[in-house]
Design a protein around this motif. Structure first.
Motif, PDB file in Angstrom:
ATOM      1  N   ASN A 193       0.777  -1.232   0.000  1.00 33.93           N
ATOM      2  CA  ASN A 193       0.000   0.000   0.000  1.00 33.93           C
ATOM      3  C   ASN A 193       0.811   1.286   0.000  1.00 33.93           C
ATOM      4  O   ASN A 193       0.635   2.144   0.854  1.00 33.93           O
ATOM      5  CB  ASN A 193      -0.949   0.019   1.211  1.00 33.93           C
ATOM      6  CG  ASN A 193      -2.022  -1.024   1.059  1.00 33.93           C
ATOM      7  OD1 ASN A 193      -2.555  -1.200  -0.036  1.00 33.93           O
ATOM      8  ND2 ASN A 193      -2.319  -1.738   2.126  1.00 33.93           N
ATOM      9  N   LEU A 194       1.692   1.413  -0.990  1.00 34.64           N
ATOM     10  CA  LEU A 194       2.349   2.697  -1.191  1.00 34.64           C
ATOM     11  C   LEU A 194       1.277   3.639  -1.742  1.00 34.64           C
ATOM     12  O   LEU A 194       0.719   3.387  -2.797  1.00 34.64           O
ATOM     13  CB  LEU A 194       3.500   2.535  -2.178  1.00 34.64           C
ATOM     14  CG  LEU A 194       4.496   3.677  -2.243  1.00 34.64           C
ATOM     15  CD1 LEU A 194       5.336   3.710  -0.976  1.00 34.64           C
ATOM     16  CD2 LEU A 194       5.386   3.507  -3.447  1.00 34.64           C
ATOM     17  N   PRO A 195       0.971   4.750  -1.006  1.00 32.24           N
ATOM     18  CA  PRO A 195      -0.229   5.503  -1.368  1.00 32.24           C
ATOM     19  C   PRO A 195      -0.064   6.347  -2.631  1.00 32.24           C
ATOM     20  O   PRO A 195       1.042   6.732  -2.994  1.00 32.24           O
ATOM     21  CB  PRO A 195      -0.428   6.419  -0.157  1.00 32.24           C
ATOM     22  CG  PRO A 195       0.929   6.568   0.413  1.00 32.24           C
ATOM     23  CD  PRO A 195       1.670   5.310   0.131  1.00 32.24           C
ATOM     24  N   LYS A 196      -1.167   6.615  -3.298  1.00 31.42           N
ATOM     25  CA  LYS A 196      -1.094   7.516  -4.444  1.00 31.42           C
ATOM     26  C   LYS A 196      -1.375   8.941  -3.993  1.00 31.42           C
ATOM     27  O   LYS A 196      -1.828   9.182  -2.868  1.00 31.42           O
ATOM     28  CB  LYS A 196      -2.059   7.089  -5.539  1.00 31.42           C
ATOM     29  CG  LYS A 196      -3.514   7.026  -5.163  1.00 31.42           C
ATOM     30  CD  LYS A 196      -4.280   6.616  -6.404  1.00 31.42           C
ATOM     31  CE  LYS A 196      -5.777   6.724  -6.170  1.00 31.42           C
ATOM     32  NZ  LYS A 196      -6.529   6.535  -7.400  1.00 31.42           N
ATOM     33  N   GLY A 197      -1.037   9.871  -4.857  1.00 29.51           N
ATOM     34  CA  GLY A 197      -1.168  11.278  -4.495  1.00 29.51           C
ATOM     35  C   GLY A 197      -0.004  11.763  -3.653  1.00 29.51           C
ATOM     36  O   GLY A 197       0.077  12.927  -3.298  1.00 29.51           O
ATOM     37  N   LYS A 198       0.898  10.851  -3.306  1.00 30.11           N
ATOM     38  CA  LYS A 198       2.056  11.195  -2.473  1.00 30.11           C
ATOM     39  C   LYS A 198       3.330  10.949  -3.266  1.00 30.11           C
ATOM     40  O   LYS A 198       3.404  10.022  -4.070  1.00 30.11           O
ATOM     41  CB  LYS A 198       2.094  10.313  -1.218  1.00 30.11           C
ATOM     42  CG  LYS A 198       0.850  10.392  -0.375  1.00 30.11           C
ATOM     43  CD  LYS A 198       0.951  11.518   0.620  1.00 30.11           C
ATOM     44  CE  LYS A 198      -0.282  11.529   1.513  1.00 30.11           C
ATOM     45  NZ  LYS A 198      -0.406  12.797   2.228  1.00 30.11           N
ATOM     46  N   LEU A 199       4.347  11.774  -2.980  1.00 31.60           N
ATOM     47  CA  LEU A 199       5.624  11.622  -3.658  1.00 31.60           C
ATOM     48  C   LEU A 199       6.521  10.689  -2.850  1.00 31.60           C
ATOM     49  O   LEU A 199       6.795  10.952  -1.679  1.00 31.60           O
ATOM     50  CB  LEU A 199       6.287  12.989  -3.796  1.00 31.60           C
ATOM     51  CG  LEU A 199       7.480  13.065  -4.729  1.00 31.60           C
ATOM     52  CD1 LEU A 199       7.040  12.882  -6.168  1.00 31.60           C
ATOM     53  CD2 LEU A 199       8.173  14.407  -4.569  1.00 31.60           C
ATOM     54  N   THR A 200       6.953   9.614  -3.476  1.00 30.12           N
ATOM     55  CA  THR A 200       7.846   8.681  -2.797  1.00 30.12           C
ATOM     56  C   THR A 200       9.228   8.795  -3.408  1.00 30.12           C
ATOM     57  O   THR A 200       9.364   8.827  -4.631  1.00 30.12           O
ATOM     58  CB  THR A 200       7.342   7.236  -2.963  1.00 30.12           C
ATOM     59  OG1 THR A 200       6.013   7.170  -2.460  1.00 30.12           O
ATOM     60  CG2 THR A 200       8.225   6.261  -2.213  1.00 30.12           C
ATOM     61  N   VAL A 201      10.251   8.879  -2.558  1.00 34.19           N
ATOM     62  CA  VAL A 201      11.616   8.937  -3.071  1.00 34.19           C
ATOM     63  C   VAL A 201      12.330   7.632  -2.720  1.00 34.19           C
ATOM     64  O   VAL A 201      12.249   7.156  -1.590  1.00 34.19           O
ATOM     65  CB  VAL A 201      12.382  10.151  -2.516  1.00 34.19           C
ATOM     66  CG1 VAL A 201      13.873  10.028  -2.810  1.00 34.19           C
ATOM     67  CG2 VAL A 201      11.841  11.437  -3.125  1.00 34.19           C
ATOM     68  N   LEU A 202      12.984   7.082  -3.728  1.00 30.66           N
ATOM     69  CA  LEU A 202      13.742   5.835  -3.548  1.00 30.66           C
ATOM     70  C   LEU A 202      15.208   6.198  -3.354  1.00 30.66           C
ATOM     71  O   LEU A 202      15.830   6.786  -4.239  1.00 30.66           O
ATOM     72  CB  LEU A 202      13.560   4.944  -4.780  1.00 30.66           C
ATOM     73  CG  LEU A 202      14.362   3.649  -4.852  1.00 30.66           C
ATOM     74  CD1 LEU A 202      14.022   2.718  -3.706  1.00 30.66           C
ATOM     75  CD2 LEU A 202      14.110   2.948  -6.180  1.00 30.66           C
ATOM     76  N   LEU A 203      15.747   5.874  -2.178  1.00 33.14           N
ATOM     77  CA  LEU A 203      17.146   6.178  -1.893  1.00 33.14           C
ATOM     78  C   LEU A 203      17.943   4.885  -1.800  1.00 33.14           C
ATOM     79  O   LEU A 203      17.402   3.828  -1.489  1.00 33.14           O
ATOM     80  CB  LEU A 203      17.262   6.918  -0.556  1.00 33.14           C
ATOM     81  CG  LEU A 203      16.686   8.328  -0.471  1.00 33.14           C
ATOM     82  CD1 LEU A 203      16.786   8.841   0.955  1.00 33.14           C
ATOM     83  CD2 LEU A 203      17.398   9.270  -1.422  1.00 33.14           C
ATOM     84  N   GLY A 204      19.235   5.007  -2.035  1.00 33.84           N
ATOM     85  CA  GLY A 204      20.102   3.839  -1.910  1.00 33.84           C
ATOM     86  C   GLY A 204      21.419   4.127  -2.588  1.00 33.84           C
ATOM     87  O   GLY A 204      21.459   4.897  -3.540  1.00 33.84           O
ATOM     88  N   PRO A 205      22.503   3.531  -2.083  1.00 34.91           N
ATOM     89  CA  PRO A 205      23.807   3.771  -2.700  1.00 34.91           C
ATOM     90  C   PRO A 205      23.871   3.206  -4.113  1.00 34.91           C
ATOM     91  O   PRO A 205      22.955   2.507  -4.550  1.00 34.91           O
ATOM     92  CB  PRO A 205      24.778   3.041  -1.754  1.00 34.91           C
ATOM     93  CG  PRO A 205      23.951   2.128  -0.923  1.00 34.91           C
ATOM     94  CD  PRO A 205      22.561   2.635  -0.934  1.00 34.91           C
TER      95      PRO A 205
END
Lengths: 256, 348
Positions: free
Chosen positions: A25-37
């Motif tokens: 349930n990664l929500p919509k309408g929201k900005l998700t940032v994917l981080l990682g080396p």
């Protein structure tokens, strides 16, 4: 309505790149940032969701639709992936390539409406003066803006943008991130952006996904994630989090 | 209300369409002059008359125009169009400006096929003799294309793989051809060499019909895929993220290109350069949006070939030089000067 992933894995013959990634349930309408080396598997994660590599998974749900039940064409309509690298050699004008992304090969003819909406997009990103230039003549940053325009020209439900700001100057970085955040809200879509810049992430992300060694190491709301020691561990750095006088989250980092 | 960027786009599109029409008009003119050029001094009005009223000026005139001049001129246009279209798509799918229909060894295979037929002595068979050389050339060219097709199906269709296998095939067939030439008799050797030079002299209405039919089969596929081909120029990933099956597109185009190149080469021998230069000129004029690029490539290739055909008859009265030699000798300096005068670099 959201993105749910169960046990997504992908291996090259000699190396496992994605290891049992699950996400609910990664929500919509929201900005998700994917981080990682580097080499965490961020691009491969995007490519497997976009169907550019054949990954194994138990289940992927985009807004309650199962990805495995979609045809390739339907999948392309729902998922928009913007690769990090943009081929720069083509003698195609900015207008042509954005039009191309928008048309999505649906038909051969170009209508007045198509042309108008490309026009509007170019204005939004303030590159309408480049419309008739060949993309091969543009600077790296300008090409990246064109690439973002191409992504925004699509009417997908899941947007996967691989380092959309890596070649942009500071002003454009802020502008583009704000734009992407606004668009995500307005269109009510799921947007995941892979970034290397922790400050940009802290400032604009609603949610953070953390990846390392092909595994999802954690996810949660931005302030919570930056307060936990996980980011420091994963990058091998020390970070400090505070709010500036305008109320934005700011992150500074030091080598350990 | 039309705003600036879209207004410019629509204007540019109209300009490009206009340029294509102008080029088509030039092609028609060139075709007419090609028909009018040759040994036997006929006035333009006489030629015009014979074209529209075949029997107006007697049987001899009728035969010269309708059985020699027109087939040769039309063949030049058709072969130019086929090679240039093939070159345009070869450059697109291989993402390589140096690609042409012959990059993948297709013309060497055709030359080898022709040489095999000549050495075996098929031309001594009555009636079919000449035709069998063509058939043999075509079979070898197509077999090579099919081999490439199978190879790319099995081992992936990245542009690098295709170019490498193509070059390997090219060298293999050249070596085999040398071997054949080494063992051939003097008479056979001169025939092989002449075949390889490329000539429009063997044109007749049957050849023209075949070429036209092949063009009519392949072109709709190319035009239908023009959006996808344009998208491919932005990189494999980008194209794939737009929903294009990149692998299938490459293989489809490879088959189309092979068919065009194999047909052209088996009728007129090796005429290099057109497939390289036609698309380059088109790219300089209209860019790479395939909706303009493909028609412009076809027309510019046909036009160059038609002009070459005129030139090959005009250098020495009564002598028709092989067009393959002319395209190389006149075309290459012209091409280099063209590159030097155009500042914009499309490939880095």
């Amino acid at each position: 309505m959201s993105l749910t992933i169960k046990n997504l894995s992908f291996s090259y013959p000699d190396k496992a790149v994605l290891k049992n990634i699950s996400l609910s349930n990664l929500p919509k309408g929201k900005l998700t940032v994917l981080l990682g080396p580097n080499a965490a598997g961020k691009s491969t994660f995007f490519r497997s969701l976009a169907g550019l590599v054949d990954a194994d998974y138990e289940q992927i749900l985009i807004n309650d639709e199962s990805l495995s039940e979609l045809t390739a064409a339907e999948r392309t309509q729902r998922v928009c992936y913007m690769p990090q690298i943009f081929s720069t050699q083509a003698m195609l004008t900015v207008f042509e390539v954005v039009l191309l992304a928008q048309k999505q090969l649906n038909s051969w003819s170009v209508t007045e409406e198509d042309v108008q909406s490309v026009d509007a997009l170019l204005k939004q990103f303030e590159i309408e003066h480049l419309a008739q230039r060949y993309i091969s003549e543009l600077s790296g940053g300008q090409q990246q803006l064109v690439s973002i325009c191409q992504a925004m020209a699509r009417s997908a439900e899941l947007f996967l943008l691989d380092e959309p700001t890596s070649a942009l100057d500071l002003r454009h970085q802020l502008q583009v991130m704000q734009r992407l955040k606004d668009e995500t809200q307005q269109r009510d879509v799921i947007t995941i952006i892979a970034l290397h810049d922790l400050s940009l992430a802290a400032r604009f992300a609603d949610n953070i996904l953390l990846m390392k060694d092909g595994k999802l190491q954690g996810h949660g709301e931005t302030e919570f994630m930056f307060s936990s020691p996980l980011i420091e561990d994963i990058y091998g750095i020390e970070i400090e989090l505070f709010r500036n006088s305008k109320g934005s989250l700011v992150v500074t980092s030091e080598l350990k | 209300m039309t705003t600036t960027a879209s207004f410019d786009y629509l204007k540019k599109s109209r300009q490009k369409t206009g340029l294509i029409l102008v080029a088509a008009l030039l092609l028609l003119l060139s075709l007419f002059f090609d028909i009018a050029t040759g040994p036997g001094e006929f006035s333009l009005s006489e030629i015009w008359q014979v074209i529209f009223q075949p029997d107006a000026l007697g049987a001899r005139m009728n035969i010269i125009i309708w059985d020699i001049r027109i087939p040769t001129a039309l063949m030049a246009v058709l072969v130019g169009a086929m090679l240039s279209a093939a070159g345009a798509e070869m450059q697109t799918i291989l993402n390589n400006p140096l690609a042409d229909p012959f990059t993948l060894g297709i013309s060497s295979a055709a030359s080898f096929g022709a040489a095999v037929a000549i050495v075996v002595g098929v031309e001594t068979i009555p009636i079919f003799g000449e035709g069998l050389i063509t058939v043999s050339a075509f079979s070898f060219a197509l077999a090579t294309a099919l081999f490439l097709y199978l190879f790319t199906r099995l081992r992936g269709s990245t542009s690098e793989t295709m170019v490498l296998v193509g070059i390997a095939l090219l060298f293999a067939f050249n070596a085999l051809l040398s071997l054949l030439q080494y063992t051939a008799t003097d008479a056979q050797l001169s025939q092989i060499v002449f075949w390889m030079m490329g000539s429009l002299g063997r044109s007749n209405w049957v050849n023209i019909t075949v070429c036209f039919a092949v063009l009519c089969c392949v072109m709709p596929v190319f035009f239908y895929r023009s959006w996808a081909l344009t998208a491919l120029r932005m990189g494999d990933d980008k194209a794939a993220s737009l929903g294009i099956n990149v692998k299938r597109l490459r293989i489809e185009m490879l088959l189309g290109v092979s068919l065009l190149a194999a047909t052209a080469v088996s009728f007129v021998g090796t005429i290099g350069f057109i497939g390289l230069v036609g698309p380059h000129i088109a790219r300089m004029i209209v860019g790479e949006n395939q909706r303009f690029f493909l028609p412009m490539s076809i027309i510019s290739g046909a036009l160059i070939m038609s002009l070459t055909s005129i030139l090959s008859k005009s250098i020495t009265t009564g002598v028709v030089y092989p067009v393959g030699i002319i395209t190389a000798l006149i075309g290459i300096p012209f091409f280099i000067s063209l590159i030097l005068t155009v500042q914009r670099r499309s490939w880095h």
